[in-house]
Motif scaffolding. Structure first.
Motif, PDB file in Angstrom:
ATOM      1  N   GLN A  61     -19.888  84.327 -58.635  1.00 16.91           N
ATOM      2  CA  GLN A  61     -19.567  82.613 -58.473  1.00 16.91           C
ATOM      3  C   GLN A  61     -17.591  82.977 -58.195  1.00 16.91           C
ATOM      4  OE1 GLN A  61     -19.695  82.939 -61.648  1.00 16.91           O
ATOM      5  NE2 GLN A  61     -18.717  82.229 -62.797  1.00 16.91           N
ATOM      6  N   ILE A  64     -16.485  85.319 -53.201  1.00 17.66           N
ATOM      7  CA  ILE A  64     -16.345  84.049 -52.208  1.00 17.66           C
ATOM      8  C   ILE A  64     -15.879  84.492 -50.223  1.00 17.66           C
ATOM      9  CG2 ILE A  64     -15.617  82.091 -53.655  1.00 17.66           C
ATOM     10  CD1 ILE A  64     -12.953  82.366 -51.727  1.00 17.66           C
ATOM     11  N   CYS A  70     -16.817  78.855 -50.441  1.00 18.08           N
ATOM     12  CA  CYS A  70     -18.099  79.474 -50.451  1.00 18.08           C
ATOM     13  C   CYS A  70     -19.526  78.738 -49.734  1.00 18.08           C
ATOM     14  CB  CYS A  70     -18.543  78.646 -51.975  1.00 18.08           C
ATOM     15  SG  CYS A  70     -16.969  78.427 -53.181  1.00 18.08           S
ATOM     16  N   SER A  71     -20.357  79.873 -49.380  1.00 16.47           N
ATOM     17  CA  SER A  71     -21.328  80.244 -48.771  1.00 16.47           C
ATOM     18  C   SER A  71     -22.270  80.122 -49.026  1.00 16.47           C
ATOM     19  CB  SER A  71     -20.689  82.061 -48.350  1.00 16.47           C
ATOM     20  OG  SER A  71     -19.572  82.392 -47.224  1.00 16.47           O
ATOM     21  N   THR A  72     -21.956  80.182 -50.968  1.00 15.03           N
ATOM     22  CA  THR A  72     -23.769  79.632 -50.958  1.00 15.03           C
ATOM     23  C   THR A  72     -24.662  78.196 -51.048  1.00 15.03           C
ATOM     24  OG1 THR A  72     -22.144  80.021 -53.292  1.00 15.03           O
ATOM     25  CG2 THR A  72     -24.417  80.904 -53.566  1.00 15.03           C
ATOM     26  N   GLY A  73     -25.656  77.640 -51.428  1.00 16.06           N
ATOM     27  CA  GLY A  73     -25.703  76.843 -51.050  1.00 16.06           C
ATOM     28  C   GLY A  73     -26.823  76.447 -49.753  1.00 16.06           C
ATOM     29  N   LYS A  74     -27.561  77.496 -49.052  1.00 17.79           N
ATOM     30  CA  LYS A  74     -27.897  77.530 -48.266  1.00 17.79           C
ATOM     31  C   LYS A  74     -29.200  78.622 -49.122  1.00 17.79           C
ATOM     32  CE  LYS A  74     -24.982  78.862 -45.490  1.00 17.79           C
ATOM     33  NZ  LYS A  74     -25.053  79.146 -44.038  1.00 17.79           N
ATOM     34  N   VAL A  79     -26.747  73.247 -54.127  1.00 16.17           N
ATOM     35  CA  VAL A  79     -25.531  73.185 -52.999  1.00 16.17           C
ATOM     36  C   VAL A  79     -23.946  73.737 -53.673  1.00 16.17           C
ATOM     37  CG1 VAL A  79     -25.962  70.933 -52.363  1.00 16.17           C
ATOM     38  CG2 VAL A  79     -24.797  71.084 -54.979  1.00 16.17           C
ATOM     39  N   ASN A  80     -23.426  73.916 -53.467  1.00 18.16           N
ATOM     40  CA  ASN A  80     -22.248  74.516 -53.319  1.00 18.16           C
ATOM     41  C   ASN A  80     -21.712  74.615 -55.370  1.00 18.16           C
ATOM     42  OD1 ASN A  80     -22.096  74.796 -50.887  1.00 18.16           O
ATOM     43  ND2 ASN A  80     -20.188  74.887 -50.651  1.00 18.16           N
ATOM     44  N   GLN A  82     -21.120  76.690 -56.903  1.00 17.31           N
ATOM     45  CA  GLN A  82     -20.392  77.575 -56.975  1.00 17.31           C
ATOM     46  C   GLN A  82     -18.811  77.052 -57.124  1.00 17.31           C
ATOM     47  OE1 GLN A  82     -20.160  80.551 -53.872  1.00 17.31           O
ATOM     48  NE2 GLN A  82     -18.993  81.762 -54.242  1.00 17.31           N
ATOM     49  N   GLN A  83     -18.598  76.137 -56.295  1.00 18.56           N
ATOM     50  CA  GLN A  83     -17.091  75.687 -56.340  1.00 18.56           C
ATOM     51  C   GLN A  83     -17.111  74.824 -57.103  1.00 18.56           C
ATOM     52  OE1 GLN A  83     -16.241  73.825 -51.962  1.00 18.56           O
ATOM     53  NE2 GLN A  83     -14.979  71.842 -53.289  1.00 18.56           N
ATOM     54  N   GLY A  97     -13.447  72.739 -48.824  1.00 14.76           N
ATOM     55  CA  GLY A  97     -13.736  73.450 -49.375  1.00 14.76           C
ATOM     56  C   GLY A  97     -13.548  75.080 -49.694  1.00 14.76           C
TER      57      GLY A  97
END
Length: 125
Positions: A61, A64, A70-74, A79-80, A82-83, A97
């Motif tokens: 996490q 970034i 955060c580029s995650t959630g795909k 979802v994010n 990470q944030q 974000g």
DNA sequence: AACTTGACGAGGG
DNA sequence: CCCCTCGCCAAGT
């Protein structure tokens, strides 16, 4: 020991090694890690290695993108999340974000950036 | 063995 | 400030 095996594992291991060194409340970008490792590493490949990382053992996490987002959630992650984790660690994000890299970006020992990271206050509109 | 994909980054409109 | 395009290289199919 087979040097071949070691060498192949090293590709990912070198990335993980750095990620593990990121302290709580700090972050690094994919490009920065690629820059440090140099040869054969690009932001793309670093990202590839990261998605394969063991989320139980690696502070994924804290990595970034260069925009401070955060580029995650795909894919795997709902979802994010990470944030949310980062906010819990003390990293502040704005409504868009994004966090202030000037404040939270971390550089490993032996890799001084040209500009010192200043503990400036976050939250200027 | 070749093609496609992908937790990205920089540049241009 | 947002959107699109190109480049980059390992891994999976």
């Amino acid at each position: 020991m087979d040097n071949k095996q070691v060498n192949e594992q090293s590709y990912r291991e070198r990335v993980y090694k750095i990620v593990r060194e990121i302290p709580v409340g700090r972050v690094m970008t994919y490009g920065q890690i690629a820059e440090i490792l140099g040869e054969g590493y690009t932001p793309r490949t670093v990202g590839y290695v990261m998605h394969a990382a063991d989320t139980e053992k690696i502070p994924w996490q804290r990595v970034i993108n260069s925009q401070g987002a955060c580029s995650t959630g795909k894919m795997t992650m709902p979802v994010n999340i990470q944030q949310k984790i980062l906010e819990d660690e003390g990293v502040g994000f704005n409504e868009k974000g994004r966090c202030d890299l000037k404040t939270y970006l971390w550089s490993p020992n032996g890799f001084p950036s040209e500009e010192e990271v200043q503990p400036s206050l976050f939250g200027s509109p």
